[in-house]
Design a protein around this motif. Structure first.
Motif, PDB file in Angstrom:
ATOM      1  N   GLU A 193      12.499  -7.601  -6.435  1.00 27.18           N
ATOM      2  CA  GLU A 193      11.195  -7.431  -7.227  1.00 27.18           C
ATOM      3  C   GLU A 193      10.331  -6.464  -6.405  1.00 27.18           C
ATOM      4  OE1 GLU A 193       9.725 -11.035  -8.451  1.00 27.18           O
ATOM      5  OE2 GLU A 193      11.207 -11.301 -10.246  1.00 27.18           O
ATOM      6  N   ALA A 194      10.082  -6.686  -5.076  1.00 26.62           N
ATOM      7  CA  ALA A 194       9.270  -5.894  -4.430  1.00 26.62           C
ATOM      8  C   ALA A 194       9.795  -4.476  -3.972  1.00 26.62           C
ATOM      9  CB  ALA A 194       8.931  -6.602  -3.003  1.00 26.62           C
ATOM     10  N   LEU A 195      10.898  -4.519  -3.760  1.00 25.28           N
ATOM     11  CA  LEU A 195      11.835  -3.170  -3.372  1.00 25.28           C
ATOM     12  C   LEU A 195      11.605  -2.377  -4.764  1.00 25.28           C
ATOM     13  CD1 LEU A 195      13.384  -1.423  -1.770  1.00 25.28           C
ATOM     14  CD2 LEU A 195      15.529  -2.433  -2.645  1.00 25.28           C
ATOM     15  N   ALA A 251       8.362  -1.046  -5.500  1.00 26.47           N
ATOM     16  CA  ALA A 251       7.745   0.149  -4.496  1.00 26.47           C
ATOM     17  C   ALA A 251       8.346   1.377  -4.819  1.00 26.47           C
ATOM     18  CB  ALA A 251       8.178  -0.451  -3.068  1.00 26.47           C
ATOM     19  N   GLU A 252       9.626   1.221  -5.137  1.00 31.50           N
ATOM     20  CA  GLU A 252      10.405   2.404  -5.712  1.00 31.50           C
ATOM     21  C   GLU A 252       9.739   3.304  -6.914  1.00 31.50           C
ATOM     22  OE1 GLU A 252      14.591   0.671  -4.746  1.00 31.50           O
ATOM     23  OE2 GLU A 252      13.996   0.965  -6.819  1.00 31.50           O
ATOM     24  N   LYS A 253       9.144   2.274  -7.770  1.00 33.36           N
ATOM     25  CA  LYS A 253       8.734   2.953  -9.012  1.00 33.36           C
ATOM     26  C   LYS A 253       7.248   3.459  -8.829  1.00 33.36           C
ATOM     27  CE  LYS A 253      10.762  -0.287 -12.194  1.00 33.36           C
ATOM     28  NZ  LYS A 253      10.751  -1.472 -12.974  1.00 33.36           N
ATOM     29  N   VAL A 254       6.328   2.943  -7.666  1.00 34.01           N
ATOM     30  CA  VAL A 254       5.302   3.621  -7.495  1.00 34.01           C
ATOM     31  C   VAL A 254       5.531   4.866  -6.845  1.00 34.01           C
ATOM     32  CG1 VAL A 254       3.248   3.165  -5.915  1.00 34.01           C
ATOM     33  CG2 VAL A 254       4.043   1.247  -7.146  1.00 34.01           C
ATOM     34  N   VAL A 255       6.562   4.974  -5.902  1.00 36.01           N
ATOM     35  CA  VAL A 255       6.564   6.303  -5.115  1.00 36.01           C
ATOM     36  C   VAL A 255       7.110   7.273  -6.206  1.00 36.01           C
ATOM     37  CG1 VAL A 255       7.924   7.560  -3.537  1.00 36.01           C
ATOM     38  CG2 VAL A 255       7.124   5.156  -3.036  1.00 36.01           C
ATOM     39  N   LEU A 256       8.041   6.997  -7.178  1.00 40.29           N
ATOM     40  CA  LEU A 256       8.669   7.971  -8.021  1.00 40.29           C
ATOM     41  C   LEU A 256       7.553   8.405  -9.049  1.00 40.29           C
ATOM     42  CD1 LEU A 256      12.097   6.321  -8.545  1.00 40.29           C
ATOM     43  CD2 LEU A 256      11.558   8.352  -7.449  1.00 40.29           C
ATOM     44  N   GLY A 311      16.781   7.010  -9.042  1.00 41.45           N
ATOM     45  CA  GLY A 311      15.877   8.179  -8.924  1.00 41.45           C
ATOM     46  C   GLY A 311      15.506   8.501  -7.518  1.00 41.45           C
ATOM     47  N   TYR A 312      16.417   7.872  -6.567  1.00 40.96           N
ATOM     48  CA  TYR A 312      16.326   8.259  -5.273  1.00 40.96           C
ATOM     49  C   TYR A 312      16.530   9.667  -4.800  1.00 40.96           C
ATOM     50  CZ  TYR A 312      15.397   3.496  -3.320  1.00 40.96           C
ATOM     51  OH  TYR A 312      14.856   2.256  -2.962  1.00 40.96           O
ATOM     52  N   HIS A 313      16.001  10.447  -4.096  1.00 40.82           N
ATOM     53  CA  HIS A 313      16.143  11.823  -4.016  1.00 40.82           C
ATOM     54  C   HIS A 313      16.966  11.804  -2.676  1.00 40.82           C
ATOM     55  CE1 HIS A 313      12.115  11.723  -5.704  1.00 40.82           C
ATOM     56  NE2 HIS A 313      12.455  12.430  -6.330  1.00 40.82           N
ATOM     57  N   MET A 314      17.062  11.078  -1.848  1.00 38.11           N
ATOM     58  CA  MET A 314      17.819  10.993  -0.639  1.00 38.11           C
ATOM     59  C   MET A 314      18.609   9.681  -0.616  1.00 38.11           C
ATOM     60  SD  MET A 314      15.514  12.844   2.153  1.00 38.11           S
ATOM     61  CE  MET A 314      16.831  13.312   3.300  1.00 38.11           C
ATOM     62  N   VAL A 315      19.922   9.545  -0.426  1.00 44.41           N
ATOM     63  CA  VAL A 315      20.579   8.470  -0.308  1.00 44.41           C
ATOM     64  C   VAL A 315      21.691   8.308   1.180  1.00 44.41           C
ATOM     65  CG1 VAL A 315      22.416   6.896  -1.439  1.00 44.41           C
ATOM     66  CG2 VAL A 315      20.645   8.055  -2.724  1.00 44.41           C
ATOM     67  N   VAL A 345       0.667  -1.368   0.027  1.00 43.32           N
ATOM     68  CA  VAL A 345       0.010   0.099   0.025  1.00 43.32           C
ATOM     69  C   VAL A 345       0.973   1.396  -0.027  1.00 43.32           C
ATOM     70  CG1 VAL A 345      -2.075  -1.023   1.115  1.00 43.32           C
ATOM     71  CG2 VAL A 345      -0.272   0.000   2.416  1.00 43.32           C
ATOM     72  N   ILE A 346       2.142   1.132  -0.474  1.00 46.42           N
ATOM     73  CA  ILE A 346       3.159   2.370  -0.833  1.00 46.42           C
ATOM     74  C   ILE A 346       2.383   3.604  -1.381  1.00 46.42           C
ATOM     75  CG2 ILE A 346       4.320   1.674  -2.682  1.00 46.42           C
ATOM     76  CD1 ILE A 346       6.809   2.388  -0.607  1.00 46.42           C
ATOM     77  N   ASP A 347       1.682   3.379  -2.314  1.00 49.14           N
ATOM     78  CA  ASP A 347       1.104   4.481  -2.883  1.00 49.14           C
ATOM     79  C   ASP A 347       0.085   5.220  -2.027  1.00 49.14           C
ATOM     80  OD1 ASP A 347      -0.445   2.273  -2.853  1.00 49.14           O
ATOM     81  OD2 ASP A 347      -1.710   2.947  -4.646  1.00 49.14           O
ATOM     82  N   GLU A 348      -0.575   4.565  -1.276  1.00 47.73           N
ATOM     83  CA  GLU A 348      -1.477   5.184  -0.333  1.00 47.73           C
ATOM     84  C   GLU A 348      -0.652   5.976   0.934  1.00 47.73           C
ATOM     85  OE1 GLU A 348      -4.299   2.530   1.255  1.00 47.73           O
ATOM     86  OE2 GLU A 348      -4.840   1.537  -0.543  1.00 47.73           O
ATOM     87  N   ILE A 349       0.315   5.487   1.328  1.00 48.87           N
ATOM     88  CA  ILE A 349       1.258   6.108   2.365  1.00 48.87           C
ATOM     89  C   ILE A 349       1.873   7.440   1.757  1.00 48.87           C
ATOM     90  CG2 ILE A 349       3.590   5.788   3.560  1.00 48.87           C
ATOM     91  CD1 ILE A 349       2.693   2.742   3.781  1.00 48.87           C
ATOM     92  N   ALA A 350       2.385   6.960   0.606  1.00 50.74           N
ATOM     93  CA  ALA A 350       3.189   8.414  -0.290  1.00 50.74           C
ATOM     94  C   ALA A 350       2.313   9.485  -0.452  1.00 50.74           C
ATOM     95  CB  ALA A 350       3.668   7.792  -1.349  1.00 50.74           C
TER      96      ALA A 350
END
Length: 281
Positions: free
Chosen positions: A214-216, A219-224, A248-252, A177-182
């Motif tokens: 694959e899960a990670l 999830a990254e793509k959903v947030v971005l 595409g990470y903004h903070m590393v 549900v990372i899209d809902e959280i973001a």
């Protein structure tokens, strides 16, 4: 002869008072499109925090979740980071109003909530960072470090605007549900937790497992793709910092002070012992 009587006006600090200017806010740098590089301070050592600041990290996460210290030790780290003009983010031990208030009173530029698994948890986290009626944050701002102990006249105007709110998603449940959280209003950044994600999926010893990756990456793509929140993550030997930036990470985050010291110490001992063997031969 001049009177020695002092009025309240005489006690007012002049505008030119020698108080260090705060660093450019993390949020403003992210809005500019900067990719920020940071490190976790697990030891809660002010010396190591200060070294990290002088080394040039864009931000430092003072970790009270896994770090071996509490509020007082975190305060010492923030003092050290302030001396290097380096923004601090505090990761609190749990997603609660009490821990959020104690951390925010110290005056970090950001706060990281661990183990956020759904939109409701994210909404609660955001509420802990706002004063009533928008949230539930206690109002002791005239006496705490975050407002320079009441000397920052613009504190109430700027506090909520400048604070970076980070929600850590580190479980299979959260990733789904990372899209809902973001998309929760007030969540500025989603922090990925790949190792805990692997453990929640049954791969504690296999963070590189194909299903975990694959899960990670999904999830990254959903947030971005959503664009509602920034994306933050932690580098590892199998997923180095430059790869996160390219994805595409903004903070590393480079990792931890403890991890860096451990690696350097092991390499140093190994080098010494190998040189002894070479000398004997």
């Amino acid at each position: 002869m001049a009177s020695s009587h002092r009025t309240d006006k005489d006690l007012t600090l002049p505008q030119s008072s020698a108080v260090a200017s705060p660093p450019l806010s993390l949020k403003s740098r992210l809005e500019k499109g900067d990719t920020l590089y940071g490190i976790f301070i697990f030891s809660l050592s002010p010396t190591l925090a200060e070294i990290a600041g002088f080394a040039g990290y864009d931000f430092v996460v003072v970790d009270m979740e896994h770090g071996n210290g509490g509020i007082l030790e975190a305060a010492h780290c923030l003092h050290a980071l302030a001396a290097t003009n380096t923004p601090a983010v505090i990761r609190i031990p749990e997603c609660s109003a009490t821990w959020a208030m104690k951390a925010l009173d110290l005056g970090p530029q950001g706060i990281m909530f661990p183990h956020v698994e759904d939109a409701e948890s994210a909404r609660k986290a955001v509420s802990y960072c706002h004063f009533p009626p928008k949230g539930v944050l206690g109002t002791a701002h005239m006496f705490v470090r975050s407002s320079r102990y009441g000397l920052d006249e613009g504190f109430l105007t700027n506090f909520e605007k400048d604070l970076l709110i980070m929600c850590q998603v580190e479980s299979e449940k959260g990733v789904k549900v990372i899209d809902e959280i973001a998309r929760v209003d007030g969540v500025d950044c989603v922090q990925m937790g790949p190792r805990d994600l692997a453990a929640s999926m049954g791969y504690l010893r296999e963070p590189t497992n194909k299903k975990v990756q694959e899960a990670l990456h999904g999830a990254e793509k959903v947030v971005l793709r959503g664009g509602a929140a920034y994306l933050s993550g932690v580098a590892s030997p199998h997923d180095p910092a430059e790869q996160l930036a390219r994805r595409g990470y903004h903070m590393v985050l480079a990792g931890t002070d403890v991890g860096l010291f451990r690696s350097s110490a092991v390499a140093d001992v190994k080098k010494f012992r190998m040189n002894l063997v070479d000398d004997d031969e």
